[in-house]
Enzyme design. Structure first.
Site, short mmCIF file in Angstrom:
data_model
loop_
_atom_site.label_atom_id
_atom_site.label_comp_id
_atom_site.label_asym_id
_atom_site.label_seq_id
_atom_site.Cartn_x
_atom_site.Cartn_y
_atom_site.Cartn_z
N SER A 210 0.97 -1.02 0.17
CA SER A 210 0.40 0.05 0.02
C SER A 210 0.61 1.40 -0.25
O SER A 210 1.48 1.33 -1.04
CB SER A 210 -1.36 0.17 1.00
OG SER A 210 -2.19 1.05 1.21
N HIS A 211 0.66 1.59 0.73
CA HIS A 211 1.67 3.41 1.40
C HIS A 211 2.95 3.39 1.24
O HIS A 211 3.32 4.36 2.08
CB HIS A 211 0.83 4.19 2.07
CG HIS A 211 0.04 3.44 3.20
ND1 HIS A 211 -0.43 2.76 3.67
CD2 HIS A 211 0.93 4.22 4.21
CE1 HIS A 211 -0.58 2.37 4.50
NE2 HIS A 211 0.08 3.22 5.52
N ASP B 53 -1.14 1.96 -4.02
CA ASP B 53 -1.43 1.86 -4.57
C ASP B 53 -2.54 1.31 -5.63
O ASP B 53 -3.55 1.23 -5.83
CB ASP B 53 -1.91 -0.69 -3.74
CG ASP B 53 -2.90 0.11 -2.63
OD1 ASP B 53 -2.63 1.05 -2.33
OD2 ASP B 53 -3.73 -0.95 -2.87
N ASP C 160 -1.98 7.26 -3.28
CA ASP C 160 -0.40 6.27 -2.78
C ASP C 160 -0.34 5.28 -3.64
O ASP C 160 -0.24 5.16 -4.88
CB ASP C 160 -0.39 6.02 -1.06
CG ASP C 160 -2.40 4.27 -1.45
OD1 ASP C 160 -2.94 4.30 -2.52
OD2 ASP C 160 -2.06 3.82 -0.62
N ASP D 34 -5.44 3.16 -3.67
CA ASP D 34 -6.70 2.84 -3.18
C ASP D 34 -6.91 3.88 -2.03
O ASP D 34 -7.70 4.37 -1.47
CB ASP D 34 -6.79 1.49 -1.86
CG ASP D 34 -5.90 1.68 -1.71
OD1 ASP D 34 -4.60 2.40 -0.65
OD2 ASP D 34 -5.83 0.60 -0.61
N ARG D 35 -5.60 4.78 -1.65
CA ARG D 35 -5.91 6.23 -0.94
C ARG D 35 -5.72 7.46 -1.94
O ARG D 35 -5.16 7.28 -3.30
CB ARG D 35 -4.54 6.13 -0.03
CG ARG D 35 -5.06 5.40 1.61
CD ARG D 35 -3.86 4.67 2.01
NE ARG D 35 -3.95 4.12 3.23
CZ ARG D 35 -3.47 4.11 4.02
NH1 ARG D 35 -3.46 5.00 4.44
NH2 ARG D 35 -3.73 3.53 5.56
N GLU E 34 -12.67 5.96 5.47
CA GLU E 34 -11.59 5.86 6.63
C GLU E 34 -10.96 7.80 6.46
O GLU E 34 -10.63 8.03 5.77
CB GLU E 34 -10.41 5.04 7.28
CG GLU E 34 -11.27 3.30 6.75
CD GLU E 34 -10.26 2.27 6.37
OE1 GLU E 34 -10.59 1.02 6.32
OE2 GLU E 34 -9.55 2.47 5.44
N LYS F 155 -10.97 0.55 -0.70
CA LYS F 155 -11.35 2.00 -1.62
C LYS F 155 -10.22 2.34 -2.73
O LYS F 155 -9.77 1.82 -3.01
CB LYS F 155 -10.20 2.05 -0.08
CG LYS F 155 -9.64 2.02 0.38
CD LYS F 155 -8.47 2.19 1.45
CE LYS F 155 -7.31 2.14 1.69
NZ LYS F 155 -7.89 0.73 3.22
#
Length: 542
Positions: free
Chosen positions: A112-113, A278, A276, A280-281, A362, A375
């Site tokens: 992720s991030h 991947d 981010d 999703d943010r 979130e 997300k």
């Protein structure tokens, strides 16, 4: 040729809310990745001849582990694997591909991030057939298998060409290399009014999107520049790099500081956003106007009906417990349910599958809807653009009108990173020991009304999740929340969430730090953060 290799368990392969995340060097240990992948397969039933989706965020080790997954999937009996070209699939795009292809599930290779590179982080997450992260009963089964595994199956063959679109075979299994962007971009066109957004951009509306040298670069170039007509160069850091260009690909005000400074400059674009590692943010910043993730969720929910995909209205809104209560007031005005869940997108997935919620969010910059089961950073940006295209107001104007209607939740998150796990656990244990004694006590934040350790009863299956974070609520409606995060790979991260609500008739123009200063002091007094951690200030404030 299928071969079976003897192995021994590793004792550190318990997947968290976002799969298994470790340092690259850990994953590079002999048999480490193979053990975990085999444990996933051993925990599943009925996947013979079914379809598996595989892809990742392009970080260091992504391509090598994809080859391992392909060969193990062939040896274990999958009939087909869909892999993103070059090994690339953003997490929301992977979720969409699982759903649209009718796949049995998918393996998303990402941390992720978290930073990428040979000395940084890697991760593997299993997503189920609804496109969402595996529920706890699946991750518990995977963990149990990692502790007992004694062999794994592997198809010995040359590496598969994952850079050329088309199909090939690996034993009896078909490997299909697919365009990672096209299907996702087409889904976005169905949800949003691209004609209106394109017209707004043609009229001179300017935007800047920072992909942070991560996975969303190809998606953002295709959607914002090619399909919506933004000028070339609108998307910055658009090429995914194995080390994210030495960026920390977390879209917050620390790691996306370049974007923030650009948006605060006198000649700032009208709109700025980032995503981010991947995809999703998201980070949303208007000209001279930063939007907190909690406020973003509330604004998107209040205005979602302006986008074609949500014109019929929302079934409900879901937010994680640490997220501010801003969305609660929107749900109340719309007359729809508001669900408060533990942190982790899998809790939203149950509500989305049951048709109980439409939009979820979130505070950690994750927002999404029922279009996928993850997300989705670019989705959030597009919904903002759709709202701006219809309302023809600035981000600052939209935020001012929102607060004038609903009041304002001043909000911040303080992260204390890389704490020794025993110290972090001791801090939380001490907090829990004080829960009964805290109500009616006073501190710098005021008088404590109640304190508890958040537990969640899932309305879809009645499962209960306990110990999800310590909440301290004050008589004036303010609160402080303490929680340990499971997304890091070194030590523990203490997250402290600080929130103060001011009604629509109150002062809505305070500096956030000024508004929250008494509660920040109260958090220190309640938890003795410096005493337990040795840290006088947080590592990151968002």
């Amino acid at each position: 040729m299928i071969q079976t290799f003897a192995t021994q368990p590793f004792d550190d392969q318990k997947p968290g809310t976002s799969g298994l995340r470790k340092k690259v060097r850990v994953f590079q240990q002999p048999h480490y990745a193979e053990n975990f992948v085999q444990s996933v397969f051993d925990s599943l039933e009925g996947f013979e001849d079914q379809t598996l989706v595989v892809g990742g965020d392009g970080r260091y080790l992504n391509r090598e582990v994809i080859q391992t997954v392909l060969k193990m999937a062939a040896a274990n009996g999958f009939g087909r694997v869909l892999v993103g070209r070059g090994g690339i699939l953003s997490t929301p795009a992977a979720s969409h591909l699982i759903r649209s292809s009718g796949a049995f599930g998918g393996l998303v290779l990402s941390a992720s991030h978290n930073p990428g590179g040979p000395d940084e982080d890697f991760g593997i997450k299993y997503n189920v057939s609804n496109g969402g992260p595996a529920p706890e009963k699946v991750t518990d089964a995977i963990h149990a298998r990692t502790l007992a595994i004694d062999s794994y199956r592997f198809f010995e063959a040359n590496d598969v060409d994952i850079d050329t679109l088309g199909s090939t075979t690996l034993g009896d299994m078909t490997v299909e290399v697919v365009d990672p962007v096209a299907g996702y971009a087409e889904l976005m066109e169905k949800l949003f009014d691209f004609t209106a957004i394109r017209a707004m951009i043609a009229d001179g509306f300017s935007l800047s999107f920072d992909s942070m040298s991560a996975v969303t670069g190809p998606y953002a170039v295709e959607i914002f520049e090619k399909r919506l007509g933004a000028p070339a160069g609108t998307v910055r850091n658009a090429t995914p790099l194995t080390d994210f260009g030495h960026h920390h690909p977390d879209p917050n005000l620390v790691h996306a500081r370049e974007l923030y400074d650009r948006m605060m400059a006198p000649d700032a674009p009208d709109f700025g956003a980032a995503s981010d590692g991947d995809g999703d943010r998201n980070l949303i910043i208007g000209r001279h106007c930063y939007v907190t993730p909690s406020d973003s969720l509330a604004v998107l929910a209040a205005n979602a009906h302006l986008a074609p995909g949500y014109a019929a209205g929302l079934k409900g809104i879901a937010r994680s417990m640490p997220t501010s209560g801003a969305a609660d007031r929107v749900a109340e005005k719309l007359g729809i349910p508001l669900y408060e869940t533990p942190t982790g997108w899998k809790f939203f997935g149950n509500l989305l599958d049951a048709g109980m919620a439409t939009i979820c969010g979130e505070e950690s910059a994750g927002t999404g809807s029922d279009h996928v089961r993850e997300k989705d950073g670019i989705w959030a940006v597009l919904l903002w653009l759709n709202i701006l295209a219809v309302r023809r107001q600035s981000v600052a104007q939209i935020m001012a009108e929102h607060w004038a209607t609903y009041g304002r939740n001043y909000y911040a998150r303080h992260d204390y990173e890389a704490i020794a796990k025993d110290r972090a656990d001791a801090l939380m244990a001490a907090l829990r020991d004080r829960l009964e004694a805290l109500p009616s006590t006073t501190n710098s934040g005021g008088t404590v009304q109640s304190a508890d350790d958040f537990a969640y009863s899932d309305p879809t299956d009645q499962s209960v999740s306990r110990n999800q974070g310590v909440r301290v609520l004050f008589e004036d409606g303010s609160r402080v929340v303490f929680r340990l995060s499971g997304t890091g790979t070194e030590g523990a991260t203490l997250r402290v969430y600080i929130e103060r609500y001011v009604g629509a008739d109150g002062d809505l123009a305070l500096e956030t730090s000024e508004a929250l200063a008494p509660l920040v002091k109260a958090a220190q007094e309640i938890a003795d953060i410096s005493g337990f951690t040795g840290m006088e200030r947080p590592s990151v404030i968002t």
